[in-house]
Scaffold this motif. Sequence first.
Motif, PDB file in Angstrom:
ATOM      1  N   THR A 218      -8.022  -3.020  -0.316  1.00  0.00           N
ATOM      2  CA  THR A 218      -7.389  -1.756   0.077  1.00  0.00           C
ATOM      3  C   THR A 218      -6.941  -0.958  -1.134  1.00  0.00           C
ATOM      4  O   THR A 218      -7.160   0.254  -1.230  1.00  0.00           O
ATOM      5  CB  THR A 218      -6.192  -2.026   1.004  1.00  0.00           C
ATOM      6  OG1 THR A 218      -6.641  -2.686   2.191  1.00  0.00           O
ATOM      7  CG2 THR A 218      -5.485  -0.737   1.380  1.00  0.00           C
TER       8      THR A 218
ATOM      9  N   LEU B 220       1.347   3.607  -3.059  1.00  0.00           N
ATOM     10  CA  LEU B 220       0.361   4.608  -3.446  1.00  0.00           C
ATOM     11  C   LEU B 220       0.532   5.915  -2.689  1.00  0.00           C
ATOM     12  O   LEU B 220      -0.205   6.876  -2.948  1.00  0.00           O
ATOM     13  CB  LEU B 220      -1.053   4.066  -3.230  1.00  0.00           C
ATOM     14  CG  LEU B 220      -1.388   2.775  -3.979  1.00  0.00           C
ATOM     15  CD1 LEU B 220      -2.809   2.354  -3.691  1.00  0.00           C
ATOM     16  CD2 LEU B 220      -1.167   2.947  -5.468  1.00  0.00           C
ATOM     17  N   ASP B 221       1.458   5.956  -1.747  1.00  0.00           N
ATOM     18  CA  ASP B 221       1.729   7.201  -1.031  1.00  0.00           C
ATOM     19  C   ASP B 221       2.398   8.193  -1.986  1.00  0.00           C
ATOM     20  O   ASP B 221       3.215   7.822  -2.825  1.00  0.00           O
ATOM     21  CB  ASP B 221       2.650   6.949   0.169  1.00  0.00           C
ATOM     22  CG  ASP B 221       1.963   6.105   1.237  1.00  0.00           C
ATOM     23  OD1 ASP B 221       0.722   6.036   1.201  1.00  0.00           O
ATOM     24  OD2 ASP B 221       2.666   5.517   2.086  1.00  0.00           O
ATOM     25  N   GLY B 222       2.061   9.440  -1.848  1.00  0.00           N
ATOM     26  CA  GLY B 222       2.678  10.454  -2.697  1.00  0.00           C
ATOM     27  C   GLY B 222       1.838  10.756  -3.924  1.00  0.00           C
ATOM     28  O   GLY B 222       0.627  10.583  -3.925  1.00  0.00           O
TER      29      GLY B 222
ATOM     30  N   PRO C  29       0.807  -1.238   0.000  1.00  0.00           N
ATOM     31  CA  PRO C  29       0.000   0.000   0.000  1.00  0.00           C
ATOM     32  C   PRO C  29       0.829   1.272   0.000  1.00  0.00           C
ATOM     33  O   PRO C  29       0.365   2.323  -0.454  1.00  0.00           O
ATOM     34  CB  PRO C  29      -0.837  -0.131   1.277  1.00  0.00           C
ATOM     35  CG  PRO C  29      -0.964  -1.605   1.502  1.00  0.00           C
ATOM     36  CD  PRO C  29       0.370  -2.153   1.075  1.00  0.00           C
ATOM     37  N   ARG C  30       2.071   1.200   0.482  1.00  0.00           N
ATOM     38  CA  ARG C  30       2.921   2.393   0.504  1.00  0.00           C
ATOM     39  C   ARG C  30       3.294   2.866  -0.900  1.00  0.00           C
ATOM     40  O   ARG C  30       3.726   4.008  -1.073  1.00  0.00           O
ATOM     41  CB  ARG C  30       4.195   2.121   1.305  1.00  0.00           C
ATOM     42  CG  ARG C  30       3.936   1.780   2.773  1.00  0.00           C
ATOM     43  CD  ARG C  30       5.237   1.660   3.535  1.00  0.00           C
ATOM     44  NE  ARG C  30       5.030   1.181   4.884  1.00  0.00           N
ATOM     45  CZ  ARG C  30       6.000   0.986   5.776  1.00  0.00           C
ATOM     46  NH1 ARG C  30       7.265   1.263   5.432  1.00  0.00           N
ATOM     47  NH2 ARG C  30       5.737   0.524   6.980  1.00  0.00           N
TER      48      ARG C  30
ATOM     49  N   ARG D  97      -8.042   2.869  -2.555  1.00  0.00           N
ATOM     50  CA  ARG D  97      -7.061   3.948  -2.418  1.00  0.00           C
ATOM     51  C   ARG D  97      -6.581   4.520  -3.744  1.00  0.00           C
ATOM     52  O   ARG D  97      -5.824   5.486  -3.753  1.00  0.00           O
ATOM     53  CB  ARG D  97      -5.849   3.461  -1.627  1.00  0.00           C
ATOM     54  CG  ARG D  97      -6.139   3.209  -0.163  1.00  0.00           C
ATOM     55  CD  ARG D  97      -4.851   2.924   0.591  1.00  0.00           C
ATOM     56  NE  ARG D  97      -3.853   3.980   0.403  1.00  0.00           N
ATOM     57  CZ  ARG D  97      -2.621   3.933   0.885  1.00  0.00           C
ATOM     58  NH1 ARG D  97      -2.234   2.862   1.581  1.00  0.00           N
ATOM     59  NH2 ARG D  97      -1.768   4.922   0.683  1.00  0.00           N
ATOM     60  N   THR D  98      -6.990   3.934  -4.863  1.00  0.00           N
ATOM     61  CA  THR D  98      -6.465   4.413  -6.142  1.00  0.00           C
ATOM     62  C   THR D  98      -7.547   4.398  -7.211  1.00  0.00           C
ATOM     63  O   THR D  98      -8.504   3.622  -7.137  1.00  0.00           O
ATOM     64  CB  THR D  98      -5.277   3.538  -6.608  1.00  0.00           C
ATOM     65  OG1 THR D  98      -4.804   4.016  -7.869  1.00  0.00           O
ATOM     66  CG2 THR D  98      -5.687   2.086  -6.765  1.00  0.00           C
TER      67      THR D  98
END
Length: 300
Positions: free
Chosen positions: A82, A51-53, A48-49, A86-87
């Motif tokens: 998830t 997708l950070d930023g 999942p990280r 998130r995207t």
Amino acid sequence: MTKERLRTNPHQIVIVTGPSGAGRSTAINALEDLGFEAIDNLPLSLIPRLLDGPPLERSIALGVDVRNRDFTTKALIKLVDTLQKRTDAEVSLLYLNAREDVLIRRYSETRRPHPMAPNESLQEGMRRERELLVAIQSRSDAVVDTSDLSPHELRDEVTKLFASPGYSGLSVLLNSFSYKRGVPHGVDMVFDCRFLRNPHWEPELRGLTGTDKKVEDYVTADDRFHPFFEKIIDLSVLLLPAFHDEGKSYLTIGLGCTGGQHRSVAVAEMMGKALANKGWQVSIRHREMERRAKPGVGGT
């Protein structure tokens, strides 16, 4: 296979899983050749990280199997849920499967212990793995049975599912060059343009390049140009599908002349238009023109 084509969004996240020996590595490599950023065996908790930023600039292919540090059926299904929340990218779960006899043969060829039974029989490891993956298979967006597929055929199946609209399956690079500086590294075919009449000897053309219409007209006025050009196009159109069927993703065709500024450049430009009109994905590089454009580098 539950879906014929999975590429409605410009960016995708494809999670590739399945029993060991079913072809996951081949599928990941195929996706990478399609322009995906390929990441294999990243712990599920770290995915999942990604997708950070900022939003994704490229599609992502994730290889996941029982060797992942925190792999469980529940964790993988939760990960898919998830990512979908998130995207805006299209998230797909691709499950590769194969008959047990095929998996045994493939795994035996590697001479490695099965990750689910490192100290027990191969069959016992496969039984545990199938029990763990059964719920994931039923949740998958696409299931491909690779039992009777060659690596090339599996790549074709992955391409059909995930390639972008208009993808030809083979990227062609036309690279013009000067024989004085040698044939570029990695070219697959080379055509020599030095027999064509040379614009360098015409004062009004010497400072131009093959991208200029005057130089193109001068080169094409050579009586030998059109027979030559027709034959290299015919040969390319004959060979490109064969290279594609062999599983090649990139093909580089070199076009050389003495200085790499006029004849080879003009032929590369015209060849690029001709192949693009026939549906091929073409890019063009003029090595000597790039070199001349760099500060401190002179041309010929």
